[in-house]
Design an enzyme around this catalytic site. Structure first.
Site, PDB file in Angstrom:
ATOM      1  N   GLU A 116      -4.229  17.351 -11.148  1.00  0.00           N
ATOM      2  CA  GLU A 116      -4.718  17.645 -12.329  1.00  0.00           C
ATOM      3  C   GLU A 116      -6.172  17.845 -12.358  1.00  0.00           C
ATOM      4  OE1 GLU A 116      -2.506  15.800 -15.887  1.00  0.00           O
ATOM      5  OE2 GLU A 116      -4.261  16.245 -17.209  1.00  0.00           O
ATOM      6  N   GLU A 122      10.304  18.989 -24.541  1.00  0.00           N
ATOM      7  CA  GLU A 122       9.607  19.162 -23.125  1.00  0.00           C
ATOM      8  C   GLU A 122      10.141  20.547 -22.583  1.00  0.00           C
ATOM      9  OE1 GLU A 122       7.070  17.800 -21.802  1.00  0.00           O
ATOM     10  OE2 GLU A 122       6.835  15.428 -22.751  1.00  0.00           O
ATOM     11  N   ARG A 163       0.721  -1.254   0.050  1.00  0.00           N
ATOM     12  CA  ARG A 163       0.041   0.053  -0.100  1.00  0.00           C
ATOM     13  C   ARG A 163       0.899   1.357   0.054  1.00  0.00           C
ATOM     14  NH1 ARG A 163      -3.230  -2.990   3.612  1.00  0.00           N
ATOM     15  NH2 ARG A 163      -4.864  -4.020   2.510  1.00  0.00           N
TER      16      ARG A 163
HETATM   17  N1  GLY Z   1       3.585  15.104 -17.936  1.00  0.00           N
HETATM   18  C1  GLY Z   1       2.369  15.829 -17.383  1.00  0.00           C
HETATM   19  C2  GLY Z   1       2.172  15.925 -16.052  1.00  0.00           C
HETATM   20  O1  GLY Z   1       3.252  15.445 -15.279  1.00  0.00           O
HETATM   21  O2  GLY Z   1       1.186  16.498 -15.643  1.00  0.00           O
END
Ligand code: GLY
Length: 376
Positions: free
Chosen positions: A240, A188, A124
């Site tokens: 995100e 990148e 875990r």
């Molecule tokens: N490579 C995109 C991120 O880490 O959100």
């Protein structure tokens, strides 16, 4: 004088440091020892990296009295698989890794994502250290805690957010990369300038050639600025829900092109990001969001660096514009059936939008394909 720079990723109890410099591997033991553990670490790596650098890593650990064992996996994207995950987790269990132990991910993006995911699910969650060996991994995939594997349904569809405890980006290791892999990772780096720092893009226009030729001060500076920008974004939006999607500038186009080329050597991920960034700027200019000069300037810098810039630079055939649009729609970044793009109001000023007419996207794709056809 040491060139080493440190970026702190401020995520409360998941906070960690990224150290960037050309002489970190010999000192790795001193960085890893404070994490505790039992004076022994397990390393996940691939055969290419192991052949070049594993002895140096083990010697650096031994300097601090840390013993190590390594599982050496095949290089390449196919290693981000269920079977390699099973092999890694079972190996770590056979090594009797406990909750307090530390796993080291030693390699590029594939090893970092796989080892991070293995560490996330093992008992875990155990701690892991990222020692990224490719430019792409040093500026992007080793930072921010995205871990995972691919599924037959698509790339990166199985995974977890699991932040590393430490990232050591030894920029001397970049010296063993193929120029093509270095330039793919540089895609990148350029992305960071394009999405949020016009002065950094301008600096890259000036310093890019020296950086590619091996200038270590410039390499450390470029990796540090990229990591700082990524850390700032991840601190605002770790999982995100919003702003982190800015890091996907160029990725909607990139994923379609990667799918169209079968995720093969025809197009490396970082190359797809560069071509995708150029297309995102073209789309932004056509939608009247940024000036016509911006996409030209983006492309000029990439050309100057010898990077892939246009679809015409991708060998072999590609689907037609409708086919590419359909591949975009399969991307996991589609929300409620709407394509999500990162567009730009100018260099260094990107934003997220789902408000993009398909006709505008098709127009950009058609013109790029026509250019490719005209070049034969
Ligand atoms: N490579 C995109 C991120 O880490 O959100």
């Amino acid at each position: 004088m040491s060139l080493t720079q440190t970026v702190h990723v401020d995520l409360a109890e998941r906070a960690y440091d990224i150290h960037i410099g050309p002489d970190l591997l010999p000192q790795v033991g001193a960085y890893v020892a404070p994490l505790g553990g039992r004076g022994h670490v397990c390393i996940l790596t691939d055969a290419t990296v192991a052949g070049l650098h594993l002895e140096a890593l083990k010697a650096g650990l031994a300097q601090a009295g840390i013993g190590s064992d390594a599982l050496i996996l095949p290089p390449g994207e196919a290693t981000k698989s269920w079977s390699a995950l099973e092999q890694s987790v079972e190996w770590l269990l056979s090594q009797k890794v406990e909750r307090g132990d530390v796993v080291i991910a030693f390699g590029g993006g594939v090893i970092g994502d796989l080892a991070g995911f293995a560490a996330a699910v093992l008992r875990r969650g155990v701690r892991f250290v990222q020692i990224p060996t490719s430019l792409l991994a040093q500026v992007d995939s080793s930072v921010g805690g995205k871990t995972g594997i691919n599924s037959p349904h698509g790339k990166n569809l199985v995974g977890a957010f699991h932040q590393p405890s430490l990232v050591l980006a030894d920029t001397a290791l970049l010296g063993t990369l193929r120029p093509r892999d270095f330039l793919a990772g540089y895609g990148e780096v350029v992305k960071y300038g394009l999405l949020g720092d016009a002065a950094f893009f301008e600096w890259l226009e000036e310093q890019g050639p020296a950086l590619a030729a091996g200038d270590m001060v410039a390499r450390v500076q470029a990796v540090t600025r990229s990591c700082q920008m990524k850390a700032d974004i991840v601190q605002r939006d770790e999982t995100e829900q919003g702003d982190r999607a800015l890091l996907n500038l160029g990725h909607t186009f990139c994923h379609a092109l990667e799918a169209a080329t079968g995720y093969s050597d025809r197009l490396l991920h970082g190359e797809g990001v560069a071509v995708g960034c150029a297309l995102a700027f073209e789309l932004s200019a056509r939608m009247g969001l940024c000036s016509q000069e911006d996409p030209s300037r983006v492309r000029a810098h990439m050309r100057q660096m010898g990077m892939k810039v246009d679809m015409a630079d991708i060998d072999g055939g590609l689907p037609d514009a409708e086919g590419l649009l359909a591949l975009m729609a399969q991307d996991k970044k589609v929300l409620d059936g709407k394509l999500r793009f990162i567009l730009a109001r100018g260099i260094g000023d990107a934003f997220i939008t789902s408000d993009v007419p398909s006709d505008a996207v098709l127009g950009v794709l058609q013109d790029a394909l026509e250019l490719k056809a005209s070049r034969g």
